[in-house]
Design a protein around this motif. Structure first.
Motif, PDB file in Angstrom:
ATOM      1  N   PRO A 148      27.282  -8.983  40.473  1.00 25.00           N
ATOM      2  CA  PRO A 148      26.082  -8.140  40.395  1.00 25.00           C
ATOM      3  C   PRO A 148      25.985  -7.344  39.096  1.00 25.00           C
ATOM      4  N   THR A 149      26.790  -7.686  38.116  1.00 26.20           N
ATOM      5  CA  THR A 149      26.786  -7.020  36.816  1.00 26.20           C
ATOM      6  C   THR A 149      27.241  -8.017  35.762  1.00 26.20           C
ATOM      7  N   SER A 150      27.271  -7.591  34.513  1.00 25.07           N
ATOM      8  CA  SER A 150      27.706  -8.431  33.402  1.00 25.07           C
ATOM      9  C   SER A 150      28.160  -7.499  32.286  1.00 25.07           C
ATOM     10  N   CYS A 151      28.705  -8.074  31.225  1.00 29.55           N
ATOM     11  CA  CYS A 151      29.096  -7.231  30.091  1.00 29.55           C
ATOM     12  C   CYS A 151      27.883  -6.515  29.479  1.00 29.55           C
ATOM     13  N   PRO A 152      26.740  -7.190  29.291  1.00 29.70           N
ATOM     14  CA  PRO A 152      25.572  -6.466  28.793  1.00 29.70           C
ATOM     15  C   PRO A 152      25.117  -5.361  29.761  1.00 29.70           C
ATOM     16  N   ASP A 153      25.151  -5.627  31.056  1.00 29.08           N
ATOM     17  CA  ASP A 153      24.781  -4.611  32.040  1.00 29.08           C
ATOM     18  C   ASP A 153      25.755  -3.439  31.987  1.00 29.08           C
ATOM     19  N   GLN A 154      27.037  -3.724  31.791  1.00 29.43           N
ATOM     20  CA  GLN A 154      28.028  -2.652  31.676  1.00 29.43           C
ATOM     21  C   GLN A 154      27.759  -1.808  30.436  1.00 29.43           C
ATOM     22  N   LEU A 155      27.289  -2.427  29.365  1.00 28.94           N
ATOM     23  CA  LEU A 155      26.916  -1.667  28.166  1.00 28.94           C
ATOM     24  C   LEU A 155      25.763  -0.726  28.488  1.00 28.94           C
ATOM     25  N   ALA A 156      24.774  -1.219  29.227  1.00 30.15           N
ATOM     26  CA  ALA A 156      23.650  -0.360  29.631  1.00 30.15           C
ATOM     27  C   ALA A 156      24.151   0.816  30.461  1.00 30.15           C
ATOM     28  N   ARG A 157      25.068   0.560  31.371  1.00 33.77           N
ATOM     29  CA  ARG A 157      25.624   1.640  32.201  1.00 33.77           C
ATOM     30  C   ARG A 157      26.391   2.636  31.346  1.00 33.77           C
ATOM     31  N   ALA A 158      27.134   2.136  30.363  1.00 37.93           N
ATOM     32  CA  ALA A 158      27.871   3.019  29.459  1.00 37.93           C
ATOM     33  C   ALA A 158      26.912   3.910  28.673  1.00 37.93           C
ATOM     34  N   LEU A 159      25.822   3.328  28.208  1.00 32.76           N
ATOM     35  CA  LEU A 159      24.841   4.100  27.438  1.00 32.76           C
ATOM     36  C   LEU A 159      24.132   5.127  28.317  1.00 32.76           C
ATOM     37  N   LYS A 160      23.859   4.778  29.560  1.00 31.22           N
ATOM     38  CA  LYS A 160      23.245   5.738  30.481  1.00 31.22           C
ATOM     39  C   LYS A 160      24.204   6.900  30.748  1.00 31.22           C
ATOM     40  N   GLN A 161      25.486   6.589  30.879  1.00 29.90           N
ATOM     41  CA  GLN A 161      26.483   7.650  31.073  1.00 29.90           C
ATOM     42  C   GLN A 161      26.545   8.544  29.836  1.00 29.90           C
ATOM     43  N   TYR A 162      26.512   7.926  28.660  1.00 28.43           N
ATOM     44  CA  TYR A 162      26.515   8.676  27.404  1.00 28.43           C
ATOM     45  C   TYR A 162      25.322   9.637  27.364  1.00 28.43           C
ATOM     46  N   LYS A 163      24.149   9.123  27.693  1.00 24.63           N
ATOM     47  CA  LYS A 163      22.945   9.954  27.671  1.00 24.63           C
ATOM     48  C   LYS A 163      23.060  11.119  28.659  1.00 24.63           C
ATOM     49  N   ALA A 164      23.587  10.863  29.848  1.00 19.08           N
ATOM     50  CA  ALA A 164      23.756  11.911  30.849  1.00 19.08           C
ATOM     51  C   ALA A 164      24.714  12.983  30.356  1.00 19.08           C
ATOM     52  N   GLU A 165      25.789  12.565  29.703  1.00 24.33           N
ATOM     53  CA  GLU A 165      26.748  13.524  29.169  1.00 24.33           C
ATOM     54  C   GLU A 165      26.126  14.357  28.050  1.00 24.33           C
ATOM     55  N   GLN A 166      25.309  13.727  27.216  1.00 25.13           N
ATOM     56  CA  GLN A 166      24.647  14.457  26.141  1.00 25.13           C
ATOM     57  C   GLN A 166      23.629  15.458  26.687  1.00 25.13           C
ATOM     58  N   ALA A 167      22.938  15.080  27.747  1.00 26.96           N
ATOM     59  CA  ALA A 167      21.946  15.971  28.346  1.00 26.96           C
ATOM     60  C   ALA A 167      22.604  17.182  29.003  1.00 26.96           C
ATOM     61  N   GLY A 168      23.853  16.997  29.458  1.00 23.53           N
ATOM     62  CA  GLY A 168      24.568  18.069  30.120  1.00 23.53           C
ATOM     63  C   GLY A 168      25.193  19.073  29.164  1.00 23.53           C
ATOM     64  N   ARG A 169      25.111  18.803  27.890  1.00 18.20           N
ATOM     65  CA  ARG A 169      25.711  19.711  26.889  1.00 18.20           C
ATOM     66  C   ARG A 169      24.808  20.851  26.552  1.00 18.20           C
TER      67      ARG A 169
END
Length: 84
Positions: A63-84
Motif C-alpha cells: 500500500p506504499t512505495s519509495c515515492p510515496d514514502q518520500l511524500a510522507r517524509a515531506l509531509k512530516q517535514y512540513k508539519a515539523e516546520q509548521a510547529g516551530r
C-alpha cells in the motif's frame, strides 16, 4: 532531514529543503536504479509538487512505495516546520 521508511525495500530517505525546494535526496537501500531516478527527478522541485506527484503510489501489492514514502517524509517535514 532523515526519514525512516516503512513497508518498502529502502530503509531511509535523507533530504534537504531550501526555499521550499528539494535537494540532496538520497534513498538508503531499495531498488538502486529506481530510487536514484526518483531522487534525480525531484531534485530542485517544490516540495508541494513532489507530494502531489508521488503521494499514493503503490509498489505491487504494497500500500506504499519509495515515492510515496518520500511524500510522507515531506509531509512530516512540513508539519515539523509548521510547529516551530
Amino acid at each position: 532531514m532523515k526519514y525512516k521508511t516503512q513497508g518498502v525495500c529502502s530503509r531511509e530517505i535523507s533530504f534537504e529543503v531550501e526555499n521550499n525546494k528539494l535537494k540532496n535526496v538520497k534513498f538508503v537501500g531499495g531498488c538502486a536504479g529506481n530510487t536514484q531516478g526518483v531522487a534525480r527527478l525531484v531534485e530542485g522541485m517544490d516540495i508541494d509538487d513532489v507530494i502531489a506527484r508521488t503521494e499514493g503510489i503503490n509498489c505491487g501489492f504494497r500500500p506504499t512505495s519509495c515515492p510515496d514514502q518520500l511524500a510522507r517524509a515531506l509531509k512530516q517535514y512540513k508539519a515539523e516546520q509548521a510547529g516551530r
